[in-house]
Enzyme design. Structure first.
Site, mmCIF file in Angstrom:
data_model
loop_
_atom_site.group_PDB
_atom_site.id
_atom_site.type_symbol
_atom_site.label_atom_id
_atom_site.label_comp_id
_atom_site.label_asym_id
_atom_site.label_seq_id
_atom_site.Cartn_x
_atom_site.Cartn_y
_atom_site.Cartn_z
ATOM 1 N N SER A 124 0.834 -1.196 0.000
ATOM 2 C CA SER A 124 0.000 0.000 0.000
ATOM 3 C C SER A 124 0.868 1.245 0.000
ATOM 4 O O SER A 124 1.968 1.255 0.573
ATOM 5 C CB SER A 124 -0.868 -0.019 1.263
ATOM 6 N N ALA A 125 0.345 2.307 -0.598
ATOM 7 C CA ALA A 125 1.021 3.607 -0.537
ATOM 8 C C ALA A 125 1.145 4.090 0.899
ATOM 9 O O ALA A 125 1.904 5.013 1.183
ATOM 10 C CB ALA A 125 0.246 4.619 -1.366
ATOM 11 N N TYR A 148 -1.381 -0.766 10.686
ATOM 12 C CA TYR A 148 -1.704 -1.341 9.374
ATOM 13 C C TYR A 148 -0.551 -1.093 8.397
ATOM 14 O O TYR A 148 -0.046 -2.024 7.746
ATOM 15 C CB TYR A 148 -3.009 -0.739 8.833
ATOM 16 N N LYS A 152 2.331 -3.743 6.559
ATOM 17 C CA LYS A 152 2.672 -3.855 5.131
ATOM 18 C C LYS A 152 4.184 -3.719 4.941
ATOM 19 O O LYS A 152 4.795 -4.450 4.163
ATOM 20 C CB LYS A 152 1.932 -2.778 4.326
#
Ligand code: NAD
Ligand code: UFG
Length: 335
Positions: A124-125, A148, A152
């Protein structure tokens, strides 16, 4: 070719499964349905006259994974399975590390035991946090701002180390920007549980009358109109990026991170106004306080993905708002 798709019953996974099936691949979906509805498989069958094999189960279940790899010749894995609610990750970090990190480790261990060393990972960015400069390139430093995002980053680190330890591991770390839109058939789309956190599902639920009014978080950012700017990307373009990544893995490209974004930033007001114009609907909104943890503006530099994967986003913001509404209109209660 047989591809194992973890989390393949979810939003991005289901769109990718369709494109994999349409390209002639055999697909096995492993999903514990914690954020998905098995009706999605009937819809997939309606769209492509085929359905993937489905195994209901958890990526943390090593015994189940071992059975799946023993019974099938799996060429590569696309690993979508994970939890994705930022606020929930702050409230319950152990759940996020357990599901997203421990789940990934279990999966990679079993893959290694079975000699399956090709993996596309849903990153994810969010790993960039509040980037120092935009557009954001893949070499921007890691700065996740919540568990979160950290989960990642941790999985990216694990896969990078795996490749260093054994360069037979072929790894694509796909950093998604803001996925929106739905399959043009209107048969599958994003089906959030409860009140949506993300902008586009909130807008479509205001449009359908399920929610009264959109709150726009912040009108005083240093952006063109004061509202937050993001790189929204059509889920169909995102899905295609996974097929391009699989092709790159087959050509032994090593281990690399790729931004999957359009390279264009749109403000919240751009999204709302485009939605209203394209769908001929009114959206009631009010501008309220900024949301804690939000960044003013970011969008991708997607040139590395274009050069290395031959991938470019093709859908416009108009396509995104039209297709997202088409899905919501046809499925007001979701699946
Ligand atoms: P989603 O919730 O629709 O899909 C995830 C799927 O994984 C669900 O079907 C869920 O049931 C399944 N799942 C979760 N934990 C599992 C487990 N332990 N075992 C088996 N299945 C499990 O989410 P999505 O939007 O399709 O996202 C897919 C991936 O992309 C996630 O890893 C997410 O973090 C990542 N991502 C999403 C976004 C976004 O805005 N949607 C942005 C960046 C990255
Ligand atoms: N916004 C509103 N009102 C809402 C919801 C959102 O004004 O009701 C605004 C936000 O303030 C932000 C923009 O709309 O400016 C986009 O917000 P989203 O919640 O849709 O998306 P985020 O950019 O905050 O985050 C999303 C995912 C993250 C992921 C990130 C990058 O939720 O998990 O994109 O991929 F990490």
């Amino acid at each position: 070719m047989t591809i194992l798709v973890t989390g393949g019953a979810g939003y991005i996974g289901s769109h990718t499964v369709i494109q994999l099936l349409e390209s002639g691949n055999d697909v096995i979906v492993l999903d514990n349905l914690c954020n998905a509805n098995p009706e999605v498989f009937n819809r997939i069958e309606k769209i492509c006259n085929r359905r993937p094999a489905f195994i209901e189960g958890d990526v943390r279940n090593a015994v189940l994974l071992d059975t799946i790899f023993s019974n099938n010749q799996i060429d590569s894995v696309i690993h979508f399975a994970g939890l994705k609610a930022v606020g929930e990750s702050v409230a319950n970090p152990v759940l996020y590390y357990q599901n997203n990190v421990a789940g990934s480790i279990t999966l990679f261990e079993v893959m290694q035991q079975h000699g399956c060393k090709k993996v596309v990972f849903s990153s994810s960015a969010t790993v960039y946090g509040d980037p120092a400069s935009i557009p954001v390139t893949e070499s921007s430093p890691y700065a996740p701002a919540n568990p979160y995002g950290t989960s990642k980053m941790m999985v990216e680190n694990i896969l990078t180390d795996l490749h260093i330890s054994d360069n037979n591991w072929q790894v694509a770390l796909l950093r998604y920007f803001n996925p929106v839109g739905a399959h043009p058939s209107g048969l599958i789309g994003e089906d959030p549980k409860g009140i949506p956190n993300n902008l586009m599902p909130f807008v479509t639920q205001v449009a359908s009358g399920q929610l009264e009014k959109l709150s726009i978080f912040g009108g005083d950012y240093p952006t063109q109109d004061g509202t937050g700017v993001r790189d929204y990307i059509h889920v169909q373009d995102l899905a295609r990026g996974h097929l391009k990544a699989l092709e790159a893995l087959a050509e032994n490209h090593g281990c690399a991170a790729y931004n999957l974004g359009t390279g264009v930033g749109y403000s919240v007001l751009d999204v709302v106004n485009t939605f209203m114009q394209e769908n001929q609907l009114d959206i009631a909104y009010q501008i309220v306080e900024r949301r804690a943890g939000d960044v003013a503006e970011y969008y991708a530099d997607p040139s590395f993905s274009s050069d290395r994967l031959g991938w470019k986003a093709e859908h416009s913001l108009k396509d995104m708002v039209r297709d997202h509404w088409n899905w919501q209109k046809n499925n007001p209660e979701g699946y």
